[in-house]
Structure formats: C-alpha cells, structure tokens
Design a protein around this motif. Structure first.
Motif, PDB file in Angstrom:
ATOM      1  N   HIS A 105      -6.843   7.478   4.073  1.00  0.00           N
ATOM      2  CA  HIS A 105      -7.725   6.647   4.897  1.00  0.00           C
ATOM      3  C   HIS A 105      -7.773   7.172   6.335  1.00  0.00           C
ATOM      4  O   HIS A 105      -8.856   7.274   6.942  1.00  0.00           O
ATOM      5  CB  HIS A 105      -7.209   5.208   4.854  1.00  0.00           C
ATOM      6  CG  HIS A 105      -7.918   4.265   5.771  1.00  0.00           C
ATOM      7  ND1 HIS A 105      -9.226   3.891   5.606  1.00  0.00           N
ATOM      8  CD2 HIS A 105      -7.487   3.625   6.900  1.00  0.00           C
ATOM      9  CE1 HIS A 105      -9.578   3.054   6.576  1.00  0.00           C
ATOM     10  NE2 HIS A 105      -8.549   2.889   7.371  1.00  0.00           N
ATOM     11  N   GLU A 143      -2.119   6.639   0.161  1.00  0.00           N
ATOM     12  CA  GLU A 143      -3.440   6.022   0.315  1.00  0.00           C
ATOM     13  C   GLU A 143      -3.792   5.840   1.784  1.00  0.00           C
ATOM     14  O   GLU A 143      -4.925   6.097   2.207  1.00  0.00           O
ATOM     15  CB  GLU A 143      -3.458   4.674  -0.408  1.00  0.00           C
ATOM     16  CG  GLU A 143      -4.741   3.879  -0.216  1.00  0.00           C
ATOM     17  CD  GLU A 143      -4.628   2.466  -0.747  1.00  0.00           C
ATOM     18  OE1 GLU A 143      -5.578   1.679  -0.529  1.00  0.00           O
ATOM     19  OE2 GLU A 143      -3.590   2.135  -1.365  1.00  0.00           O
ATOM     20  N   ARG A 163       0.836  -1.202   0.000  1.00  0.00           N
ATOM     21  CA  ARG A 163       0.000   0.000   0.000  1.00  0.00           C
ATOM     22  C   ARG A 163       0.867   1.247   0.000  1.00  0.00           C
ATOM     23  O   ARG A 163       1.894   1.324   0.677  1.00  0.00           O
ATOM     24  CB  ARG A 163      -0.922   0.014   1.216  1.00  0.00           C
ATOM     25  CG  ARG A 163      -1.985  -1.049   1.189  1.00  0.00           C
ATOM     26  CD  ARG A 163      -2.931  -0.897   2.361  1.00  0.00           C
ATOM     27  NE  ARG A 163      -3.768   0.303   2.253  1.00  0.00           N
ATOM     28  CZ  ARG A 163      -4.659   0.664   3.183  1.00  0.00           C
ATOM     29  NH1 ARG A 163      -4.796  -0.069   4.273  1.00  0.00           N
ATOM     30  NH2 ARG A 163      -5.379   1.749   3.011  1.00  0.00           N
ATOM     31  N   ASN A 164       0.423   2.228  -0.756  1.00  0.00           N
ATOM     32  CA  ASN A 164       1.126   3.500  -0.822  1.00  0.00           C
ATOM     33  C   ASN A 164       0.829   4.314   0.442  1.00  0.00           C
ATOM     34  O   ASN A 164      -0.314   4.385   0.887  1.00  0.00           O
ATOM     35  CB  ASN A 164       0.671   4.267  -2.064  1.00  0.00           C
ATOM     36  CG  ASN A 164       1.551   5.453  -2.363  1.00  0.00           C
ATOM     37  OD1 ASN A 164       1.865   6.241  -1.485  1.00  0.00           O
ATOM     38  ND2 ASN A 164       1.950   5.578  -3.615  1.00  0.00           N
TER      39      ASN A 164
END
Length: 276
Positions: free
Chosen positions: A178, A174, A170-171
């Motif tokens: 979230h 991102e 996951r970046n």
C-alpha cells in the motif's frame, strides 16, 4: 563521322530518382526496376543510373537514421510527437515521485492534551509511540498531532491502520505494498518478497522527509518493517501495548482523561531513548 548517342535528361532523371528514393531504399536490389528498357540502354547510361540509385538510397538511409537532415538527439519537438515516439528531452528526465497525503481528516473540535501536543511538536525522535488502554483517545490525538507536523514533512504523510486489536491484523507485506503504490511504484513492479519490499520502501524514503503514522499496532513485529530508515523521516505509532522492545522508540503513556491534561513520560525530556 561517328554518331553520338543523345545525352539523357539527367536533371529530370535525378528528380525522379530522388522522389522515389524512399521506396527504392526500402526494396532489395533485385526488386528495383530497371530505369531503361533492355534494348535502349548502354553501359555508360546503366552505370550512371545505378550510381544515382545507390547514392539516393544512401541519402535516404541517412535521413531515416537522423544523420542527414533528420531529427537528432536533443532536438526540440514542435507540436505533439507521433504515437509511440517519445521526445529525446523527456527520455532521460528523472521521474518525479508523488507526494502522498494519507492522513485521515483532522478533528476540528479537538480539545485537551495541550501538554502532550506541545511535546509531540517539539520531539525529534525517529519513532514515537503512544500506548495505553482503549478509550483514552490515542488515535484522535495522533492524527491531530500528525496534522500539526505536516509542514515538517513536506514530502508526504503515510497512514495505515494495523488492526492489532481485531481478529485478523493486517500483514506488514500488505501495508508495504500500500505504501509503495502511494510512493509511485507501479503495481506490476511491486516486489513479491517482504524483505525486498522493505528495501524498496526504505530506499524511496532515504532522502525524503516523510511522516509515517501507524495506528493500532498489536506488538513490535508488524511495526519494525514499516519504520523508515531515513534520518529526516519520523514514525508515530499507537498501540495498547507499550512496545517496549521496539528499537529506538520514545514512549508516551496517556492516562484516562480526568478533566486535567496530564502526561507521564517514562524518561525525562532530553535523555536518549530508552534501550530496547
């Protein structure tokens, strides 16, 4: 004997003009109808009626502006206000930040690792990492410890799986988005650049007590932007790597379970975190 003109019924005319003040004030001067026919009016009557219209118009405008009998700032609204009108008492009220509760469900039958759990409950380091080979129960241990620490962080708990051991980790951008959504930032207000998201994220956590749990980090790079800078926050990280270059982190190494709970600390308790 000079004949006098009959005096008009001024109270009745004033009543009529006052009731019509809203419509008169809202219309331009050239559109206001003449109150008396052209053949029956006199300069005296015309002047008085014109002054009355102007006075009623000023009263109407003052009422609409809230300066004469209308609602004023700070007045309490009774009942539900009209659509699109916000009560003044709520207009400047500070927004209440939500309290995120993102921890996965705790393992009810968790056993073992008593020494590790005791150490996790007593540690006060801002960043704590648990690193070792797969299959030793790092994630279950970290989630269980996070549930035990919830009372120390009443402003919320943030959780993210970084997928460091998968083909597509996951970046951090991102994950930051979230977290910001969970902290009350509207989706249309999310910063576009990663640096701006980091600044917004750390600003929101600066004066709060929030626990951040990051699972399965590949290395230090995706962890750094997610570490809160608030002195009352803490961050727990699991990884297969020791994350030796993560600044200000205390590291715990977990061996595979052999029936006896064990704990190996790189540095004795009470010492400062090992330098990066």
């Amino acid at each position: 004997m000079q004949r006098r003109e009959p005096r008009p019924n001024w109270p009745r005319r004033r009543h009529i003009n006052r009731n019509a003040s809203v419509s008169i004030a809202a219309r331009p001067a050239e559109a206001v109808p003449d109150p008396a026919p052209q053949s029956n009016r006199s300069p005296h009557v015309t002047g008085i009626v014109a002054n009355q219209i102007l006075r009623d118009g000023r009263i109407c405008r003052r009422v609409l502006a809230g300066r004469d009998g209308g609602p004023r700032p700070g007045d309490r609204f009774q009942g539900s206000p009209a659509r699109g009108i916000e009560p003044p008492a709520h207009r400047n009220a500070p927004a209440t930040l939500p309290t995120p509760r993102q921890l996965p469900p705790d393992t009810t039958d968790f056993t073992g690792r008593a020494a590790v759990l005791q150490h996790l409950r007593e540690v006060r380091d801002p960043v704590l990492t648990i690193a070792d080979a797969p299959g030793v129960g790092k994630t279950a241990l970290m989630v269980h410890a996070a549930h035990l620490l919830r009372r120390r962080f009443p402003d919320g708990q943030l959780f993210a799986e970084l997928h460091g051991t998968r083909d597509r980790p996951r970046n951090p951008d991102e994950v930051l988005g979230h977290f910001l959504l969970a902290l009350g930032v509207a989706e249309h207000s999310l910063p576009r650049r990663t640096g701006e998201r980091v600044d917004r994220y750390r600003t929101l956590l600066a004066d709060r007590r929030v626990l951040v749990v990051l699972d399965d980090a590949a290395n230090e790079r995706p962890v750094r932007p997610l570490v809160p800078s608030g002195a009352r926050c803490a961050c727990l990280v699991t990884s297969r790597s020791r994350l030796a270059a993560l600044e200000g982190a205390r590291r715990l190494d977990l061996p595979e379970l052999d029936g006896v709970d064990s704990l190996r600390l790189p540095d004795p308790p009470g010492l400062r975190p090992s330098p990066a």
